[in-house]
Write a protein that holds these residues in place. Structure first.
Motif, PDB file in Angstrom:
ATOM      1  N   GLY A 114       0.805  -1.210   0.000  1.00 53.37           N
ATOM      2  CA  GLY A 114       0.000   0.000   0.000  1.00 53.37           C
ATOM      3  C   GLY A 114       0.842   1.266   0.000  1.00 53.37           C
ATOM      4  N   ILE A 115       2.156   1.141   0.026  1.00 52.71           N
ATOM      5  CA  ILE A 115       3.022   2.306  -0.040  1.00 52.71           C
ATOM      6  C   ILE A 115       3.711   2.278  -1.388  1.00 52.71           C
ATOM      7  CG2 ILE A 115       4.975   3.522   0.972  1.00 52.71           C
ATOM      8  CD1 ILE A 115       4.314   2.113   3.617  1.00 52.71           C
ATOM      9  N   PRO A 116       3.245   3.067  -2.347  1.00 58.25           N
ATOM     10  CA  PRO A 116       3.888   3.049  -3.655  1.00 58.25           C
ATOM     11  C   PRO A 116       5.332   3.530  -3.533  1.00 58.25           C
ATOM     12  CG  PRO A 116       1.983   4.522  -3.635  1.00 58.25           C
ATOM     13  CD  PRO A 116       2.155   3.993  -2.270  1.00 58.25           C
ATOM     14  N   MET A 117       6.192   2.909  -4.296  1.00 56.01           N
ATOM     15  CA  MET A 117       7.593   3.243  -4.222  1.00 56.01           C
ATOM     16  C   MET A 117       8.109   3.357  -5.655  1.00 56.01           C
ATOM     17  SD  MET A 117      10.524   1.121  -2.200  1.00 56.01           S
ATOM     18  CE  MET A 117      10.289  -0.367  -3.128  1.00 56.01           C
ATOM     19  N   ALA A 118       8.748   4.467  -5.963  1.00 53.96           N
ATOM     20  CA  ALA A 118       9.289   4.644  -7.299  1.00 53.96           C
ATOM     21  C   ALA A 118      10.661   3.998  -7.376  1.00 53.96           C
ATOM     22  CB  ALA A 118       9.397   6.117  -7.641  1.00 53.96           C
ATOM     23  N   VAL A 119      10.901   3.229  -8.409  1.00 52.59           N
ATOM     24  CA  VAL A 119      12.187   2.597  -8.614  1.00 52.59           C
ATOM     25  C   VAL A 119      12.845   3.329  -9.769  1.00 52.59           C
ATOM     26  CG1 VAL A 119      13.377   0.487  -9.278  1.00 52.59           C
ATOM     27  CG2 VAL A 119      11.346   0.377  -7.845  1.00 52.59           C
ATOM     28  N   SER A 120      14.032   3.823  -9.516  1.00 50.12           N
ATOM     29  CA  SER A 120      14.732   4.553 -10.552  1.00 50.12           C
ATOM     30  C   SER A 120      16.083   3.891 -10.760  1.00 50.12           C
ATOM     31  CB  SER A 120      14.914   6.006 -10.123  1.00 50.12           C
ATOM     32  OG  SER A 120      15.681   6.688 -11.073  1.00 50.12           O
ATOM     33  N   ALA A 121      16.361   3.518 -11.969  1.00 50.12           N
ATOM     34  CA  ALA A 121      17.655   2.930 -12.290  1.00 50.12           C
ATOM     35  C   ALA A 121      18.382   3.888 -13.208  1.00 50.12           C
ATOM     36  CB  ALA A 121      17.465   1.581 -12.974  1.00 50.12           C
ATOM     37  N   THR A 122      19.596   4.239 -12.837  1.00 46.64           N
ATOM     38  CA  THR A 122      20.375   5.153 -13.661  1.00 46.64           C
ATOM     39  C   THR A 122      21.407   4.355 -14.433  1.00 46.64           C
ATOM     40  OG1 THR A 122      21.891   5.534 -11.829  1.00 46.64           O
ATOM     41  CG2 THR A 122      20.047   7.081 -12.063  1.00 46.64           C
ATOM     42  N   GLY A 123      22.014   5.010 -15.403  1.00 49.77           N
ATOM     43  CA  GLY A 123      22.989   4.328 -16.248  1.00 49.77           C
ATOM     44  C   GLY A 123      24.253   3.964 -15.497  1.00 49.77           C
ATOM     45  N   PRO A 124      25.120   3.154 -16.132  1.00 48.98           N
ATOM     46  CA  PRO A 124      26.366   2.740 -15.495  1.00 48.98           C
ATOM     47  C   PRO A 124      27.208   3.959 -15.134  1.00 48.98           C
ATOM     48  CG  PRO A 124      26.028   1.585 -17.596  1.00 48.98           C
ATOM     49  CD  PRO A 124      24.967   2.610 -17.458  1.00 48.98           C
ATOM     50  N   GLY A 125      27.889   3.868 -14.006  1.00 54.04           N
ATOM     51  CA  GLY A 125      28.761   4.948 -13.581  1.00 54.04           C
ATOM     52  C   GLY A 125      28.023   6.016 -12.795  1.00 54.04           C
ATOM     53  N   LYS A 126      26.737   5.899 -12.678  1.00 56.09           N
ATOM     54  CA  LYS A 126      25.982   6.899 -11.934  1.00 56.09           C
ATOM     55  C   LYS A 126      25.303   6.269 -10.728  1.00 56.09           C
ATOM     56  CE  LYS A 126      24.965   9.980 -15.766  1.00 56.09           C
ATOM     57  NZ  LYS A 126      23.917  10.718 -16.427  1.00 56.09           N
ATOM     58  N   GLY A 127      25.853   5.216 -10.197  1.00 50.96           N
ATOM     59  CA  GLY A 127      25.266   4.572  -9.027  1.00 50.96           C
ATOM     60  C   GLY A 127      24.030   3.794  -9.388  1.00 50.96           C
ATOM     61  N   GLY A 128      24.079   3.045 -10.477  1.00 55.31           N
ATOM     62  CA  GLY A 128      22.926   2.309 -10.969  1.00 55.31           C
ATOM     63  C   GLY A 128      22.269   1.466  -9.899  1.00 55.31           C
ATOM     64  N   GLY A 129      20.962   1.413  -9.927  1.00 57.41           N
ATOM     65  CA  GLY A 129      20.203   0.591  -9.009  1.00 57.41           C
ATOM     66  C   GLY A 129      19.861   1.279  -7.696  1.00 57.41           C
ATOM     67  N   LEU A 130      20.325   2.515  -7.489  1.00 56.17           N
ATOM     68  CA  LEU A 130      20.014   3.220  -6.249  1.00 56.17           C
ATOM     69  C   LEU A 130      18.663   3.906  -6.366  1.00 56.17           C
ATOM     70  CD1 LEU A 130      23.416   4.910  -5.418  1.00 56.17           C
ATOM     71  CD2 LEU A 130      22.454   2.843  -4.437  1.00 56.17           C
ATOM     72  N   LEU A 131      17.936   3.921  -5.281  1.00 57.70           N
ATOM     73  CA  LEU A 131      16.656   4.619  -5.264  1.00 57.70           C
ATOM     74  C   LEU A 131      16.903   6.103  -5.064  1.00 57.70           C
ATOM     75  CD1 LEU A 131      14.521   2.268  -2.989  1.00 57.70           C
ATOM     76  CD2 LEU A 131      14.523   2.418  -5.463  1.00 57.70           C
ATOM     77  N   GLU A 132      16.145   6.909  -5.785  1.00 62.42           N
ATOM     78  CA  GLU A 132      16.275   8.354  -5.623  1.00 62.42           C
ATOM     79  C   GLU A 132      15.523   8.793  -4.385  1.00 62.42           C
ATOM     80  OE1 GLU A 132      15.014  10.400  -9.104  1.00 62.42           O
ATOM     81  OE2 GLU A 132      16.481   9.401 -10.378  1.00 62.42           O
ATOM     82  N   ARG A 133      16.033   9.817  -3.747  1.00 60.29           N
ATOM     83  CA  ARG A 133      15.377  10.369  -2.559  1.00 60.29           C
ATOM     84  C   ARG A 133      14.061  11.010  -2.995  1.00 60.29           C
ATOM     85  NH1 ARG A 133      18.849  12.760   1.402  1.00 60.29           N
ATOM     86  NH2 ARG A 133      17.681  11.942   3.128  1.00 60.29           N
ATOM     87  N   PRO A 134      12.958  10.720  -2.289  1.00 60.05           N
ATOM     88  CA  PRO A 134      11.672  11.298  -2.683  1.00 60.05           C
ATOM     89  C   PRO A 134      11.669  12.807  -2.478  1.00 60.05           C
ATOM     90  CG  PRO A 134      11.467  10.165  -0.589  1.00 60.05           C
ATOM     91  CD  PRO A 134      12.845   9.891  -1.115  1.00 60.05           C
ATOM     92  N   VAL A 135      10.980  13.484  -3.351  1.00 60.91           N
ATOM     93  CA  VAL A 135      10.848  14.933  -3.254  1.00 60.91           C
ATOM     94  C   VAL A 135       9.513  15.232  -2.586  1.00 60.91           C
ATOM     95  CG1 VAL A 135      10.698  17.086  -4.538  1.00 60.91           C
ATOM     96  CG2 VAL A 135      12.216  15.262  -5.334  1.00 60.91           C
ATOM     97  N   ILE A 136       9.576  15.920  -1.457  1.00 59.37           N
ATOM     98  CA  ILE A 136       8.363  16.285  -0.741  1.00 59.37           C
ATOM     99  C   ILE A 136       8.103  17.760  -1.039  1.00 59.37           C
ATOM    100  CG2 ILE A 136       7.275  16.542   1.513  1.00 59.37           C
ATOM    101  CD1 ILE A 136       9.137  14.271   2.469  1.00 59.37           C
ATOM    102  N   GLU A 137       7.002  18.010  -1.720  1.00 58.96           N
ATOM    103  CA  GLU A 137       6.680  19.377  -2.086  1.00 58.96           C
ATOM    104  C   GLU A 137       5.849  20.018  -0.996  1.00 58.96           C
ATOM    105  OE1 GLU A 137       4.932  19.689  -5.916  1.00 58.96           O
ATOM    106  OE2 GLU A 137       6.298  18.236  -6.785  1.00 58.96           O
ATOM    107  N   LYS A 138       6.233  21.232  -0.633  1.00 54.46           N
ATOM    108  CA  LYS A 138       5.465  21.978   0.347  1.00 54.46           C
ATOM    109  C   LYS A 138       4.524  22.896  -0.405  1.00 54.46           C
ATOM    110  CE  LYS A 138       8.996  21.933   3.895  1.00 54.46           C
ATOM    111  NZ  LYS A 138       9.857  22.726   4.744  1.00 54.46           N
TER     112      LYS A 138
END
Length: 159
Positions: free
Chosen positions: A36-60
């Protein structure tokens, strides 16, 4: 770069990872329990820390207009100004007292009489100390009613 989970369809960098109860995935340690907690998975290209999740952006969200609290806060931090009543030889004392009570919010009869007498004897009297915008408004209203008045910064000399 695309990521596949357990041989399922490849995921885009912005794909929402939404596991089912008890599913096992490389992104979960053991059975998935945070449902029930959606989670965005972001994969970046090689050399950019591939496979790391991006920090969520909380908009005020900010209100479209200033709230009453913000207005009070800005008025409190604005430098205070004095509204000064000057003595004149044209207006009767009773009239000056009436105008002060009409123009200045919360002005009592006793305060209005004291302000009028001080202006009469000393040539001027401080009517109120408030924010600049309010001081300008009070000064203008006193003048529209035929009284001589001015404003000055409260931190300035005099009185």
């Amino acid at each position: 770069m695309e990521t596949a989970i357990c041989g399922r369809l490849p995921l885009s960098p912005n794909h929402v990872f939404n596991p089912k109860p008890g599913d096992r995935h490389p992104l979960c340690k053991g059975p998935c329990t945070n449902l029930g907690i959606p989670m965005a998975v972001s994969a970046t290209g090689p050399g950019k820390g591939g496979g790391l999740l991006e920090r969520p952006v909380i908009e005020k969200t900010t209100p479209a207009r200033d709230s009453e609290f913000d207005l009070r806060k800005s008025r409190k931090t604005a430098p205070p100004y004095r509204v000064i009543l000057h003595n004149d030889n044209y207006n009767k004392r009773e009239y000056v007292v009436q105008v002060l009570m009409k123009v200045i919010p919360g002005m009592s009869l006793d305060n209005a009489v004291n302000i009028m007498q001080e202006a009469h004897h000393n040539g001027l009297s401080i009517v109120i100390i408030c924010a600049q915008a309010d001081a300008e408004e009070h000064c203008m209203q006193l003048r529209h009613n035929g009284l001589l008045s001015s404003i000055e910064p409260a931190s300035g000399g005099g009185c």
